[in-house]
Design a protein around this motif. Structure first.
Motif, PDB file in Angstrom:
ATOM      1  N   ARG A   1      30.005  16.478 -22.501  1.00 43.06           N
ATOM      2  CA  ARG A   1      31.111  17.194 -23.148  1.00 43.06           C
ATOM      3  C   ARG A   1      31.037  18.703 -22.959  1.00 43.06           C
ATOM      4  NH1 ARG A   1      29.943  12.535 -24.569  1.00 43.06           N
ATOM      5  NH2 ARG A   1      31.569  11.096 -25.242  1.00 43.06           N
ATOM      6  N   ILE A   2      30.046  19.128 -22.197  1.00 48.42           N
ATOM      7  CA  ILE A   2      29.836  20.559 -21.900  1.00 48.42           C
ATOM      8  C   ILE A   2      29.816  21.339 -23.208  1.00 48.42           C
ATOM      9  CG2 ILE A   2      30.460  22.452 -20.366  1.00 48.42           C
ATOM     10  CD1 ILE A   2      32.005  20.564 -18.654  1.00 48.42           C
ATOM     11  N   HIS A   3      28.935  20.914 -24.102  1.00 49.68           N
ATOM     12  CA  HIS A   3      28.855  21.533 -25.421  1.00 49.68           C
ATOM     13  C   HIS A   3      27.428  21.903 -25.774  1.00 49.68           C
ATOM     14  CE1 HIS A   3      30.127  22.653 -29.429  1.00 49.68           C
ATOM     15  NE2 HIS A   3      31.376  22.462 -29.030  1.00 49.68           N
ATOM     16  N   ARG A   4      27.308  22.738 -26.774  1.00 49.32           N
ATOM     17  CA  ARG A   4      26.007  23.221 -27.239  1.00 49.32           C
ATOM     18  C   ARG A   4      25.385  22.264 -28.246  1.00 49.32           C
ATOM     19  NH1 ARG A   4      23.675  28.359 -27.396  1.00 49.32           N
ATOM     20  NH2 ARG A   4      22.187  28.710 -29.093  1.00 49.32           N
ATOM     21  N   TRP A   5      26.221  21.675 -29.108  1.00 43.15           N
ATOM     22  CA  TRP A   5      25.733  20.838 -30.202  1.00 43.15           C
ATOM     23  C   TRP A   5      25.657  19.374 -29.787  1.00 43.15           C
ATOM     24  CZ3 TRP A   5      29.714  23.039 -34.236  1.00 43.15           C
ATOM     25  CH2 TRP A   5      29.345  24.352 -34.563  1.00 43.15           C
ATOM     26  N   ASN A   6      25.011  18.582 -30.649  1.00 48.38           N
ATOM     27  CA  ASN A   6      25.060  17.138 -30.454  1.00 48.38           C
ATOM     28  C   ASN A   6      26.283  16.569 -31.175  1.00 48.38           C
ATOM     29  OD1 ASN A   6      24.415  16.873 -33.194  1.00 48.38           O
ATOM     30  ND2 ASN A   6      22.385  16.003 -32.837  1.00 48.38           N
ATOM     31  N   ALA A   7      26.406  15.266 -31.211  1.00 47.35           N
ATOM     32  CA  ALA A   7      27.608  14.638 -31.764  1.00 47.35           C
ATOM     33  C   ALA A   7      27.764  14.857 -33.257  1.00 47.35           C
ATOM     34  CB  ALA A   7      27.597  13.138 -31.457  1.00 47.35           C
ATOM     35  N   ASP A   8      26.697  15.267 -33.934  1.00 47.16           N
ATOM     36  CA  ASP A   8      26.741  15.520 -35.374  1.00 47.16           C
ATOM     37  C   ASP A   8      26.916  16.999 -35.704  1.00 47.16           C
ATOM     38  OD1 ASP A   8      26.289  12.769 -35.981  1.00 47.16           O
ATOM     39  OD2 ASP A   8      24.158  13.062 -35.513  1.00 47.16           O
ATOM     40  N   ALA A   9      27.317  17.790 -34.710  1.00 43.00           N
ATOM     41  CA  ALA A   9      27.506  19.240 -34.871  1.00 43.00           C
ATOM     42  C   ALA A   9      26.213  19.938 -35.254  1.00 43.00           C
ATOM     43  CB  ALA A   9      28.614  19.547 -35.879  1.00 43.00           C
ATOM     44  N   ILE A  10      25.099  19.458 -34.689  1.00 45.87           N
ATOM     45  CA  ILE A  10      23.780  20.065 -34.898  1.00 45.87           C
ATOM     46  C   ILE A  10      23.320  20.687 -33.590  1.00 45.87           C
ATOM     47  CG2 ILE A  10      21.341  19.606 -35.423  1.00 45.87           C
ATOM     48  CD1 ILE A  10      22.273  17.262 -37.148  1.00 45.87           C
ATOM     49  N   ASP A  11      22.783  21.878 -33.668  1.00 44.44           N
ATOM     50  CA  ASP A  11      22.204  22.534 -32.501  1.00 44.44           C
ATOM     51  C   ASP A  11      20.773  22.028 -32.325  1.00 44.44           C
ATOM     52  OD1 ASP A  11      21.079  24.223 -30.596  1.00 44.44           O
ATOM     53  OD2 ASP A  11      22.019  26.034 -31.394  1.00 44.44           O
ATOM     54  N   PRO A  12      20.495  21.237 -31.282  1.00 47.66           N
ATOM     55  CA  PRO A  12      19.124  20.741 -31.108  1.00 47.66           C
ATOM     56  C   PRO A  12      18.097  21.864 -30.986  1.00 47.66           C
ATOM     57  CG  PRO A  12      20.637  19.504 -29.720  1.00 47.66           C
ATOM     58  CD  PRO A  12      21.405  20.669 -30.267  1.00 47.66           C
ATOM     59  N   ASN A  13      18.522  23.014 -30.453  1.00 48.48           N
ATOM     60  CA  ASN A  13      17.553  24.085 -30.247  1.00 48.48           C
ATOM     61  C   ASN A  13      17.355  24.963 -31.481  1.00 48.48           C
ATOM     62  OD1 ASN A  13      15.647  25.026 -28.386  1.00 48.48           O
ATOM     63  ND2 ASN A  13      16.873  26.849 -27.954  1.00 48.48           N
ATOM     64  N   ARG A  14      17.713  24.456 -32.612  1.00 54.20           N
ATOM     65  CA  ARG A  14      17.297  25.030 -33.893  1.00 54.20           C
ATOM     66  C   ARG A  14      16.665  23.934 -34.746  1.00 54.20           C
ATOM     67  NH1 ARG A  14      18.557  28.503 -31.027  1.00 54.20           N
ATOM     68  NH2 ARG A  14      19.541  30.511 -31.467  1.00 54.20           N
ATOM     69  N   SER A  15      16.263  22.836 -34.074  1.00 55.19           N
ATOM     70  CA  SER A  15      15.903  21.621 -34.818  1.00 55.19           C
ATOM     71  C   SER A  15      14.612  20.970 -34.350  1.00 55.19           C
ATOM     72  CB  SER A  15      17.050  20.599 -34.685  1.00 55.19           C
ATOM     73  OG  SER A  15      18.284  21.159 -35.068  1.00 55.19           O
ATOM     74  N   PHE A  16      13.763  21.707 -33.633  1.00 58.10           N
ATOM     75  CA  PHE A  16      12.521  21.105 -33.140  1.00 58.10           C
ATOM     76  C   PHE A  16      11.432  21.241 -34.206  1.00 58.10           C
ATOM     77  CE2 PHE A  16      14.786  21.602 -29.160  1.00 58.10           C
ATOM     78  CZ  PHE A  16      14.522  20.384 -28.557  1.00 58.10           C
ATOM     79  N   ARG A  17      11.386  20.208 -35.057  1.00 59.13           N
ATOM     80  CA  ARG A  17      10.390  20.132 -36.126  1.00 59.13           C
ATOM     81  C   ARG A  17      10.173  18.657 -36.453  1.00 59.13           C
ATOM     82  NH1 ARG A  17      14.824  22.979 -38.105  1.00 59.13           N
ATOM     83  NH2 ARG A  17      13.566  24.872 -38.042  1.00 59.13           N
ATOM     84  N   ALA A  18       9.127  18.373 -37.187  1.00 56.77           N
ATOM     85  CA  ALA A  18       8.738  16.978 -37.431  1.00 56.77           C
ATOM     86  C   ALA A  18       9.837  16.188 -38.133  1.00 56.77           C
ATOM     87  CB  ALA A  18       7.444  16.938 -38.234  1.00 56.77           C
ATOM     88  N   ASP A  19      10.581  16.824 -39.023  1.00 56.85           N
ATOM     89  CA  ASP A  19      11.615  16.131 -39.783  1.00 56.85           C
ATOM     90  C   ASP A  19      13.004  16.435 -39.235  1.00 56.85           C
ATOM     91  OD1 ASP A  19      11.618  18.788 -40.472  1.00 56.85           O
ATOM     92  OD2 ASP A  19      11.886  18.457 -42.622  1.00 56.85           O
ATOM     93  N   SER A  20      13.120  16.554 -37.925  1.00 58.08           N
ATOM     94  CA  SER A  20      14.355  17.012 -37.294  1.00 58.08           C
ATOM     95  C   SER A  20      15.545  16.122 -37.626  1.00 58.08           C
ATOM     96  CB  SER A  20      14.185  17.061 -35.781  1.00 58.08           C
ATOM     97  OG  SER A  20      15.398  17.480 -35.173  1.00 58.08           O
ATOM     98  N   PRO A  21      16.696  16.735 -37.965  1.00 58.44           N
ATOM     99  CA  PRO A  21      17.920  15.949 -38.170  1.00 58.44           C
ATOM    100  C   PRO A  21      18.620  15.601 -36.860  1.00 58.44           C
ATOM    101  CG  PRO A  21      18.382  18.260 -38.545  1.00 58.44           C
ATOM    102  CD  PRO A  21      16.906  18.168 -38.254  1.00 58.44           C
ATOM    103  N   ALA A  22      18.167  16.188 -35.749  1.00 58.72           N
ATOM    104  CA  ALA A  22      18.791  15.951 -34.449  1.00 58.72           C
ATOM    105  C   ALA A  22      17.999  14.899 -33.685  1.00 58.72           C
ATOM    106  CB  ALA A  22      18.852  17.254 -33.641  1.00 58.72           C
ATOM    107  N   GLY A  23      18.652  13.829 -33.301  1.00 55.12           N
ATOM    108  CA  GLY A  23      17.965  12.766 -32.575  1.00 55.12           C
ATOM    109  C   GLY A  23      17.350  13.244 -31.277  1.00 55.12           C
ATOM    110  N   GLU A  24      18.006  14.171 -30.604  1.00 51.99           N
ATOM    111  CA  GLU A  24      17.500  14.714 -29.350  1.00 51.99           C
ATOM    112  C   GLU A  24      16.158  15.407 -29.565  1.00 51.99           C
ATOM    113  OE1 GLU A  24      21.958  14.500 -29.255  1.00 51.99           O
ATOM    114  OE2 GLU A  24      20.464  15.181 -30.695  1.00 51.99           O
ATOM    115  N   SER A  25      16.094  16.233 -30.605  1.00 47.22           N
ATOM    116  CA  SER A  25      14.875  16.996 -30.898  1.00 47.22           C
ATOM    117  C   SER A  25      13.775  16.081 -31.410  1.00 47.22           C
ATOM    118  CB  SER A  25      15.187  18.080 -31.934  1.00 47.22           C
ATOM    119  OG  SER A  25      16.290  18.860 -31.531  1.00 47.22           O
TER     120      SER A  25
END
Length: 307
Positions: free
Chosen positions: A129-153
């Protein structure tokens, strides 16, 4: 979209709820194929590398997306581990194809010298989709942590957890684009219920070092190599790039782990984030891909030389 206009989703000054996020998602359209443009290239590498599926994203009617990691076939535990990540932001095309270019044309040079682990496209839904966010409107590159809400991260976190202390060098491949200013920053302001404040887009390549553990000589080695391929971004009138002070030619610093950035996901001694500018009249897509692959080579070479 002109950034001075109200964003077409939500109410100015009010953070999005579930309804607004669904409305935003409904506006996103598939524009290219992860299977045809990325997976097919990875499949072509299987004769030379080990390819593993480290996760799968299930985005309902939009489909399921397997996540692939490519690694050296001659893996030896005593060799230093070099990590390359691309496509954290799906719209940053050269991050994906620069990683694939490195694997195809340059990875063999490190046979028996280093273990290579490459995840070329961390966010395939966003790639399509040529987009920054994932399908849940989450930026994976602000989400790299153990309890990440982003499936990608979260998937990458699980892949790297047993290797976190083994990685010597991690380079994360990104772009800064004109659409950051016209679409993605306005969308972020709308999502979070904050006013949009326009900023400039730097013309050229730059790097993001780690505020908490800077490696200035490493960053400069990468900058010097890439300068032979594409131009390096100059500071603006304030001596900044995207609002951060320039600490050396083409280098700024962020607190990587504090911000949940991909480049802070391991304990690598050497880590950096590349930023290519594909919208420059002085750069072509092929040049951008080569700049990314060159950055990877320079980063690995420095890490091997310094230990």
């Amino acid at each position: 979209m002109n950034p001075s206009w109200p964003y077409p989703v939500g109410t100015p000054g009010t953070p999005w709820g579930a309804a607004e996020k669904l409305q935003w998602r409904a506006l996103q359209r598939k524009q290219r194929s992860y299977t045809e443009e990325v997976v097919s290239v990875i499949d072509g590498l299987r004769t030379r590398f080990d390819v593993a599926t480290y996760g799968e994203l299930d985005y309902g009617p939009d489909g399921r997306y397997p996540l692939f990691a490519v690694r050296s076939r001659s893996w030896r535990d005593e060799l230093p581990l070099m990590l390359v990540t691309g496509g954290v932001h799906g719209y940053e095309t050269s991050g994906v194809h620069g990683a694939l270019l490195f694997l195809d044309q340059h990875a063999a040079d490190y046979e028996g010298r280093a273990n290579l682990l490459v995840t070329p496209c961390i966010s395939p839904w966003a790639y399509e989709r040529i987009h920054r966010w994932n399908a849940d409107a989450i930026d994976p590159n602000r989400s790299f942590r153990a309890d990440s809400p982003a499936g990608e991260s979260a998937a990458l976190w699980r892949l790297l957890e047993p290797l976190r202390d083994s990685v010597r060098m991690h380079i994360d491949l990104h772009e800064t684009t004109d659409s950051d200013e016209t679409e993605f920053r306005p969308a972020l302001s709308a999502r979070d219920g904050k006013p949009f404040e326009p900023d400039g887009i730097p013309d050229g390549f730059y790097l993001v070092d780690d505020t908490e553990a800077p490696q200035p000589a490493f960053q400069q080695a990468v900058i010097e190599a890439v300068a032979k391929v594409t131009h390096i971004a100059p500071p603006d009138a304030k001596g900044q790039i995207i609002g951060s002070p320039v600490v050396a030619h083409g280098v700024i610093r962020y607190p990587l782990r504090q911000l949940g950035l991909c480049a802070g996901i391991t304990n690598a001694r050497y880590r950096t984030t590349t930023e290519v500018y594909p919208d420059s009249p002085r750069a072509t897509p092929e040049q951008c891909n080569r700049a990314q692959a060159t950055a990877v080579r320079a980063a690995i070479d420095y890490a091997l030389a310094q230990g």
